[in-house]
Structure formats: C-alpha cells, structure tokens
Motif scaffolding. Structure first.
Motif, PDB file in Angstrom:
ATOM      1  N   ARG A 208       0.743  -1.200  -0.026  1.00  0.00           N
ATOM      2  CA  ARG A 208       0.119  -0.052  -0.013  1.00  0.00           C
ATOM      3  C   ARG A 208       0.905   1.319   0.112  1.00  0.00           C
ATOM      4  NH1 ARG A 208      -5.174   1.115   1.142  1.00  0.00           N
ATOM      5  NH2 ARG A 208      -5.551  -1.113   1.716  1.00  0.00           N
ATOM      6  N   ALA A 209       1.960   1.373   0.866  1.00  0.00           N
ATOM      7  CA  ALA A 209       2.589   2.490   0.881  1.00  0.00           C
ATOM      8  C   ALA A 209       3.437   2.911  -0.345  1.00  0.00           C
ATOM      9  CB  ALA A 209       3.790   2.440   1.961  1.00  0.00           C
ATOM     10  N   TYR A 210       3.820   1.784  -1.087  1.00  0.00           N
ATOM     11  CA  TYR A 210       4.654   2.240  -2.335  1.00  0.00           C
ATOM     12  C   TYR A 210       3.568   2.479  -3.561  1.00  0.00           C
ATOM     13  CZ  TYR A 210       7.849   1.759  -6.140  1.00  0.00           C
ATOM     14  OH  TYR A 210       8.784   1.928  -7.278  1.00  0.00           O
ATOM     15  N   LEU A 211       2.220   1.896  -3.474  1.00  0.00           N
ATOM     16  CA  LEU A 211       1.261   2.363  -4.228  1.00  0.00           C
ATOM     17  C   LEU A 211       0.684   3.540  -4.443  1.00  0.00           C
ATOM     18  CD1 LEU A 211      -0.456   1.079  -6.601  1.00  0.00           C
ATOM     19  CD2 LEU A 211      -2.285   0.392  -4.695  1.00  0.00           C
ATOM     20  N   GLU A 212       0.530   4.064  -2.915  1.00  0.00           N
ATOM     21  CA  GLU A 212       0.046   5.323  -2.624  1.00  0.00           C
ATOM     22  C   GLU A 212       1.106   6.529  -3.057  1.00  0.00           C
ATOM     23  OE1 GLU A 212      -3.472   4.700   0.722  1.00  0.00           O
ATOM     24  OE2 GLU A 212      -1.402   5.322   1.319  1.00  0.00           O
ATOM     25  N   PHE A 213       2.413   6.179  -2.759  1.00  0.00           N
ATOM     26  CA  PHE A 213       3.531   6.986  -3.257  1.00  0.00           C
ATOM     27  C   PHE A 213       3.200   7.213  -4.827  1.00  0.00           C
ATOM     28  CE2 PHE A 213       7.764   7.269  -5.244  1.00  0.00           C
ATOM     29  CZ  PHE A 213       8.135   8.322  -4.698  1.00  0.00           C
ATOM     30  N   LEU A 214       3.126   6.356  -5.406  1.00  0.00           N
ATOM     31  CA  LEU A 214       3.068   6.171  -7.106  1.00  0.00           C
ATOM     32  C   LEU A 214       1.901   7.153  -7.525  1.00  0.00           C
ATOM     33  CD1 LEU A 214       4.227   2.704  -8.155  1.00  0.00           C
ATOM     34  CD2 LEU A 214       5.510   4.823  -8.336  1.00  0.00           C
ATOM     35  N   MET A 215       0.645   6.983  -6.700  1.00  0.00           N
ATOM     36  CA  MET A 215      -0.321   7.683  -7.023  1.00  0.00           C
ATOM     37  C   MET A 215      -0.152   9.048  -6.694  1.00  0.00           C
ATOM     38  SD  MET A 215      -3.081   5.016  -5.246  1.00  0.00           S
ATOM     39  CE  MET A 215      -4.747   6.037  -5.720  1.00  0.00           C
ATOM     40  N   ARG A 216       0.480   9.500  -5.726  1.00  0.00           N
ATOM     41  CA  ARG A 216       0.750  10.766  -5.045  1.00  0.00           C
ATOM     42  C   ARG A 216       1.738  11.482  -6.099  1.00  0.00           C
ATOM     43  NH1 ARG A 216       1.872   9.409  -0.715  1.00  0.00           N
ATOM     44  NH2 ARG A 216       4.321   9.748  -0.759  1.00  0.00           N
ATOM     45  N   GLU A 217       2.985  10.921  -6.357  1.00  0.00           N
ATOM     46  CA  GLU A 217       4.173  11.597  -6.645  1.00  0.00           C
ATOM     47  C   GLU A 217       4.108  11.367  -8.280  1.00  0.00           C
ATOM     48  OE1 GLU A 217       6.335  13.323  -5.392  1.00  0.00           O
ATOM     49  OE2 GLU A 217       5.552  12.896  -3.224  1.00  0.00           O
ATOM     50  N   ALA A 218       3.691  10.404  -8.694  1.00  0.00           N
ATOM     51  CA  ALA A 218       3.708  10.236 -10.252  1.00  0.00           C
ATOM     52  C   ALA A 218       2.417  10.972 -10.980  1.00  0.00           C
ATOM     53  CB  ALA A 218       3.876   8.727 -10.795  1.00  0.00           C
ATOM     54  N   HIS A 219       1.121  10.231 -10.368  1.00  0.00           N
ATOM     55  CA  HIS A 219       0.058  10.628 -11.014  1.00  0.00           C
ATOM     56  C   HIS A 219      -0.620  12.030 -10.370  1.00  0.00           C
ATOM     57  CE1 HIS A 219       0.230   7.114 -13.219  1.00  0.00           C
ATOM     58  NE2 HIS A 219      -0.141   6.174 -12.175  1.00  0.00           N
ATOM     59  N   ALA A 220       0.056  12.435  -9.164  1.00  0.00           N
ATOM     60  CA  ALA A 220      -0.570  13.658  -8.432  1.00  0.00           C
ATOM     61  C   ALA A 220      -2.102  13.459  -8.164  1.00  0.00           C
ATOM     62  CB  ALA A 220      -0.327  14.927  -9.299  1.00  0.00           C
ATOM     63  N   LEU A 221      -2.433  12.198  -7.857  1.00  0.00           N
ATOM     64  CA  LEU A 221      -3.955  11.782  -7.515  1.00  0.00           C
ATOM     65  C   LEU A 221      -4.287  12.517  -6.028  1.00  0.00           C
ATOM     66  CD1 LEU A 221      -4.148   8.462  -9.133  1.00  0.00           C
ATOM     67  CD2 LEU A 221      -5.464  10.535  -9.821  1.00  0.00           C
ATOM     68  N   PRO A 222      -5.452  12.842  -5.770  1.00  0.00           N
ATOM     69  CA  PRO A 222      -5.788  13.587  -4.565  1.00  0.00           C
ATOM     70  C   PRO A 222      -6.353  12.704  -3.611  1.00  0.00           C
ATOM     71  CG  PRO A 222      -7.462  14.358  -6.379  1.00  0.00           C
ATOM     72  CD  PRO A 222      -6.433  13.111  -6.837  1.00  0.00           C
ATOM     73  N   PHE A 223      -6.194  11.386  -3.681  1.00  0.00           N
ATOM     74  CA  PHE A 223      -6.895  10.579  -2.950  1.00  0.00           C
ATOM     75  C   PHE A 223      -6.016   9.311  -2.500  1.00  0.00           C
ATOM     76  CE2 PHE A 223      -7.813   8.760  -6.832  1.00  0.00           C
ATOM     77  CZ  PHE A 223      -8.401   9.622  -7.527  1.00  0.00           C
TER      78      PHE A 223
END
Length: 539
Positions: A208-223
């Motif tokens: 989960r931590a790595y996946l959310e890192f990619l969502m935040r840092e690569a895709h700039a997703l707000p959730f």
C-alpha cells in the motif's frame, strides 16, 4: 529559467545514459549503440546521481512563473523521486523481463522504419552488448526470490528474442552480413539466460505505501488507495448494471456477452484490413472536427507487420501504434496490423469492424494517441514532450499515464457525441470497455495493497470482466510488474470528464487546451486550466 533548464539538461543526460533504449525511442542522440548499465555498481551509481540531482532540484528554491516551467519542475521532481524510490525498493534490475525487454527493443528501436536510415553500426554494437548485459542479469537475478510469473514472462520474451536473432533479423531489408556472427552469439546468450532463470515464490504486490507513493508522486492523484478503491468499486457495479440494462433493452433473449460475441461476425476480408483501418481512421478525424482539432498534419500509414518481426512480436511489447520519437518524428509513422496465425477465421473475428473502429481507429489512431502525441510534441514543457514515449516495457514517465490513457479512453466515448458514428451495438461495446477499465483499476489497487492474490485477479478478469481467456495471464502479469499503471486508464478518463464539466470552456477549446500541455498528469493540467479560467483576481 536558466537554473531549471540546467537541471532538466542534467536529468535528460542521466536518463539517456541509464535508459539508452528509451532514449533511442525518444530520438535523443548519442546512445544508440548502448544497452543499459546493469551491474550492481551501475545501480549504486545511478542511485547516487539521482540523489544528488534531487537534492539540487529541491534546494534550488525555484518558483516558476510560466506553465511550461511549472510543469518541467513538477515532472523533474516527480521523475527523480519515483525513479529513486523504485531503485531502492523495487529496482527494474530485479525483474527478469526487464533484461529481455531491453535487449529485444534495443534492436527493434533501431530496426523500425523512421525518418532516418537504419543505423547499422548501432545495431552491431547492441548485438555485441547483449551477451554481457544478460550475464550481468543472471548474476543479479540468481540469488533473488523471483515471482514465478515474472520468470515465465521473461522466458517467453527470451524465446521471442532468440527467434528474432536467428530467423527474423536476416529478413530485415537492411540486413548486414557482418551482423550474422554477433546475432548468433547474442542468440546463444539469450538462450542461456532463459534456461538459467529460476522461479521463486515472491509475492509481486508492491504494498500500500509504495502504491500510494506512485499515486501521489507520479499521477498527482488527490486521494488514497482506499478512496480510489471505493470509487472504482462503485463505478464497476454501476457500469455492470448499465451494461446489463443496455443489453436487455436491445435484445432480451441474449446476454451482453452473447451480443458482443455476435459483433465478431462483422469483419472485412483479409486483404481489406489495411483499407478498413484507414477508412475508419479518416472518418474519425472528420467526425471529431466539431469537438477538437484532430492531427491531420502528421501521417499514419496502416501496414501488415513486416516479415522480420512476425515470429517475435506476439510475446514482446510490440505495439500496434508506437509514439513517434518526439525529437525526430519525421512526417508520419506506421500503424502495424498483426497478421493471421494458423486459425484465420478466429483472427478475422478479432478483426471485426466495431473493434477496429473503437480501438484501432479511435483509441490508438485519429483523435486518440495519434493526435495526443502530435500535440505533445508541440508542448512548451521540454519534459512533457518526452514523457509519453513508448519504450521497451511501457511509457517513459509514469506521470504521463492519466493523460495518455485517460485521453485515449475518453476519445472512444467522445465520438458518441457525433450522431451515427457508432451503431447501438457498438455503444454496448464501449460500455463494456468502460466497465473493464473500472474493473482493472479496482484490480490494480486490490492486487498491490494485498487484498487480492494474482490468482484472484485472474478469476475476476475472466469471470466478471469478460477478458478473453487467452489474454488474462499476460494482462495480469503485466499488472503485477507495473503497479499504478492499470488504474490510470479509468481514473484519467474520470478526471477529464470532471474537468470538462467544471470549466466554462467551449468543447473544442477545452480539448485543444487539454492536449496542448503534453504528457502530464490530468490533475496538474486541471490546476493550470483553472488558473486560466478563474475570474480576474481569483487564482
């Protein structure tokens, strides 16, 4: 901003040295004879350079005042952070299919038709580099506990690469006699590499931590992943119900699966396929004109896959449509039509007109990837011109994904706004595509957060989503290797739709502005468009 562009220059230099195959696909010069550095010392050196460049970028105190500079800075920081963490926690050198993919596309990138002649000396150099590259790979991989499906994928790719080296390469129109010996040595090395791979028992989930890192840092997703999972699960349920209701309304005696299977009978003859692709590509360009500005200035030619690539292409990441090199695009590119196998009837059913229209003519061609890439090459941001480049295994910058795949899926449905472009039966197919994208987003999230095993994802794809059985293993294995890639299709489309509903822009203006920023996260583009459309004095 000279300081920013100096940092961009440093990053592109590092990128090209460590990912020379991607650099060839981008059109960056100077590395066409190289394969990636792959030994343990090279990995440590790359991490050190990434760390130093990231520290310099974050210490520079840059405050860009133009959209292009803001995007270059975002993409620079994103790429450095994502690549560094990948190198520390999930290094590409620990994936056996990375070695087979880089070796194969190191050659293929030089053999595909383009605006410049085949670089024979570079082909020779990469052929000569394959044995040492794969030996480094064997030394790196031998002590590791590898996910078994990653090993199986690498073995399939190794067999395909060996076929290319032994039988395909001599069929290339630019075949050189002095390639024969290094090609034979490379083929022997590929065979050894495949036989030495040992499958382990490792879980391919990234956590989960790595996946959310990619969502935040690569895709700039707000959730968070949990919030995204809730959105995708709700959408899958709604879209599944919509699909069933549409099918019931059209024909109460046949399920949606049966109705979609009937579309396979609507196919052209084998010799009519290139013309059918072109006709629908051109009709889509014409139909979309009231909604956006299609790319007519850059050509797209539809051809059957050349003989030299046919035996190898199926097991490799050999795309129908590959983004033209941003730095050297020429005046047009080729869209490959894969040739039939032993069962020509099954092949032609797969080449049905509804699928050609939606997937080949619209998603990949015409106003989909074709137009999106043409506009990206004109973007003001230097990094946004390059990030969507198709490499050996996927796009160069993960951050490009929500726009690239979000746009192409959105484009399929965009032409629903043109009366008569799709038939009612084809509208059912599009609804199934949308349901599938929500389902694949859900699977990406549940696999990499540990809620589902890879076998559970496969059962879901087969039983609930309607994937062809022959496609399930390859699709899910790819999902397991590249977290946060399958979620970008549905979440990207969702973000584009929400932004269009929000902004007070005419439809053509909205689409043209959206694509003008190049390969960037949709959420970042949304912030820039809000700046432009905000009432005066409000930002």
């Amino acid at each position: 901003m000279n300081g920013l562009q100096h940092l961009v220059d440093r990053y592109l230099d590092l990128f090209a040295r460590t990912r020379p195959v991607d650099a060839t696909f981008m059109g960056l010069k100077g590395h066409d004879g190289q394969l990636p550095p792959s030994g343990s010392e090279a990995v440590r050196q790359e991490q050190a350079e990434l760390t130093a460049l990231l520290q310099d970028a974050e210490a520079a105190g840059l405050t860009p005042d133009t959209p292009a500079d803001r995007l270059d800075l975002f993409l620079l920081r994103s790429q450095l952070r994502v690549t560094l963490r990948e190198a520390q926690e999930r290094p590409r050198q620990h994936n056996p299919a990375w070695y087979t993919g880089e070796a194969a596309f190191g050659l293929i990138s030089l053999l595909l038709p383009g605006p410049q002649p085949t670089r024979a000396a570079a082909v020779t150099a990469r052929l000569q580099a394959i044995p040492a590259f794969l030996e480094d790979g064997t030394r790196t991989l031998t002590p590791l506990n590898l996910p078994p499906d990653w090993v199986e994928r690498a073995r399939h790719e190794a067999a395909a690469l060996e076929a290319l080296l032994r039988r395909g390469l001599p069929l290339h129109p630019d075949w050189q006699a002095d390639w024969a010996d290094p090609a034979a040595d490379a083929a022997d090395a590929v065979q050894r590499f495949g036989t030495r791979l040992t499958p382990g028992t490792a879980d391919p989930a990234c956590g989960r931590a790595y996946l959310e890192f990619l969502m935040r840092e690569a895709h700039a997703l707000p959730f968070t992943a949990e919030e995204a999972e809730g959105l995708a699960a709700a959408a899958f349920g709604t879209l599944r119900a919509d699909l069933e209701a549409m099918a019931l309304q059209r024909d109460s005696g046949r399920s949606w699966r049966e109705q979609l299977a009937a579309l396979e009978l609507q196919h052209p003859a084998l010799d009519e396929l290139p013309g059918t692709y072109r006709i629908w590509h051109e009709r889509a360009l014409d139909a979309a004109a009231p909604l956006m500005t299609p790319a007519r200035e850059y050509g797209l030619n539809f051809e059957f896959l050349p003989a030299w690539a046919r035996e190898a292409a199926g097991a490799l990441y050999f795309l129908f449509y590959r983004s033209p090199a941003a730095q050297a695009p020429g005046t047009g590119s080729v869209y490959w039509i894969f040739p039939p196998g032993p069962d020509e009837d099954a092949y032609l059913r797969g080449q049905n007109v509804p699928f050609i229209k939606a997937v080949h003519a619209v998603h990949h061609g015409s106003v989909g990837h074709h137009t999106q890439n043409a506009r990206a090459r004109q973007a003001a941001s230097r990094l946004a011109r390059l990030g969507g480049t198709d490499g050996a295994s996927g796009i160069a910058f993960l951050s490009a994904g929500t726009l690239i795949e979000g746009w192409a899926c959105y484009a399929e449905d965009l032409l629903l706004e043109i009366p008569g472009f799709y038939t009612p039966a084809e509208e059912l197919l599009l609804k199934q595509f949308e349901m599938r994208n929500a389902a694949c987003c859900l699977a990406d999230l549940r696999l990499h957060t540990g809620r589902w095993s890879l076998d559970e994802v496969r059962a879901f794809y087969r039983d609930e989503v309607g994937f062809a059985p022959g496609r399930v293993w390859a699709e899910t294995t790819r999902n397991s290797i590249y977290p946060a890639t399958r979620l970008m299709y549905w979440l990207g489309t969702r973000a584009i739709r929400a932004l269009r509903a929000e902004l007070p822009l005419q439809v053509q203006d909205f689409h043209d502005r959206l694509l003008s920023y190049g390969h960037a996260p949709v959420t970042w583009i949304a912030a820039e468009l809000r700046r432009i459309t905000a009432p005066q004095g409000v930002a």
